[in-house]
Design a protein around this motif. Structure first.
Motif, mmCIF file in Angstrom:
data_model
loop_
_atom_site.group_PDB
_atom_site.id
_atom_site.type_symbol
_atom_site.label_atom_id
_atom_site.label_comp_id
_atom_site.label_asym_id
_atom_site.label_seq_id
_atom_site.Cartn_x
_atom_site.Cartn_y
_atom_site.Cartn_z
ATOM 1 N N TRP A 53 -5.735 -6.177 8.735
ATOM 2 C CA TRP A 53 -4.438 -6.787 9.032
ATOM 3 C C TRP A 53 -4.517 -7.804 10.176
ATOM 4 N N GLU A 105 1.298 -2.265 1.958
ATOM 5 C CA GLU A 105 0.062 -1.967 2.689
ATOM 6 C C GLU A 105 -0.030 -0.462 2.931
ATOM 7 N N ALA A 110 -1.201 -1.743 9.662
ATOM 8 C CA ALA A 110 -0.862 -2.992 8.985
ATOM 9 C C ALA A 110 0.642 -3.088 8.743
#
Length: 217
Positions: A53, A105, A110
């Motif tokens: 991320w 996600e 993230a």
């Protein structure tokens, strides 16, 4: 275990812009942040997953640039950004006028990073932490996926699902810079971008990424 995920993200990243997408400010790992030099072994010892991320991956950047360049393609539509990472594609869809944007996600960090990036850019995004591979996504019009073909197990699991979604009438966009496990057929080129990147995460400082439309399987 991280007690304050937002604080962790702020402490280990810097807010920065990418050359291809200067419209957005993102929490990214840079040469001056701790995550940049953290090894996978170090992350494993601390119980943290790799910080995907914290980087704006090439395939996602290409899809995001395409969306910003053609806002009419998503305006008023419901957009789903799979394996969203930093949320860059979701941010582009929101900025381009999508009616609803979902960023998926499975990494909790993230999910938090996507929320922080959305707030930093004044965008409304729904961050979803569930594993939605195989879901029919019945309330979605456009599905985006950037850089999902870098490992065979991931590609083998994701691509049949994306083809089914395309077969159900959804527009499915795949951003890919020539990853090893990208299918060689069943794809239609939509756009092509030269994406500046870092040799720390790619094998060169500039990569060409293609936005493909996934055809029904």
């Amino acid at each position: 275990m991280i007690s304050d995920i937002d604080a962790f993200i702020r402490a280990n990243t810097a807010q920065a812009r990418t050359p291809l997408l200067p419209e957005f400010l993102l929490h990214l790992a840079t040469e001056v942040t701790p995550l940049w030099e953290a090894t996978e072994e170090t992350l494993r010892r601390t119980g943290l997953p790799p910080p995907y991320w914290a980087f704006a991956w090439v395939g996602g950047q290409a899809v995001a640039r395409h969306i910003l360049d053609t806002p009419g393609s998503v305006a008023g539509k419901r957009v789903f950004d799979f394996a969203s990472g930093s949320g860059i594609v979701a941010l582009a869809a929101a900025r381009a006028g999508a009616a609803r944007v979902v960023a998926a996600e499975i990494d909790a960090i993230a999910v938090a990073a996507i929320r922080l990036n959305a707030a930093a850019n004044g965008c409304v995004i729904e961050a979803d932490g569930r594993d939605l591979i195989g879901d029919a996504l019945e309330d979605i019009d456009i599905v985006c996926a950037g850089d999902v073909c870098y490992e065979k197990p991931m590609s083998d699991r994701v691509m049949p699902w994306l083809r089914r979604l395309a077969g159900a009438g959804k527009t499915v966009l795949l951003g890919d810079p020539g990853r090893a496990y990208r299918p060689q057929d069943g794809l239609e080129e939509v756009a092509r971008h030269q994406v500046p990147t870092s040799v720390e995460i790619e094998d060169r400082a500039l990569r060409e990424a293609v936005v493909w439309r996934v055809l029904p399987g």
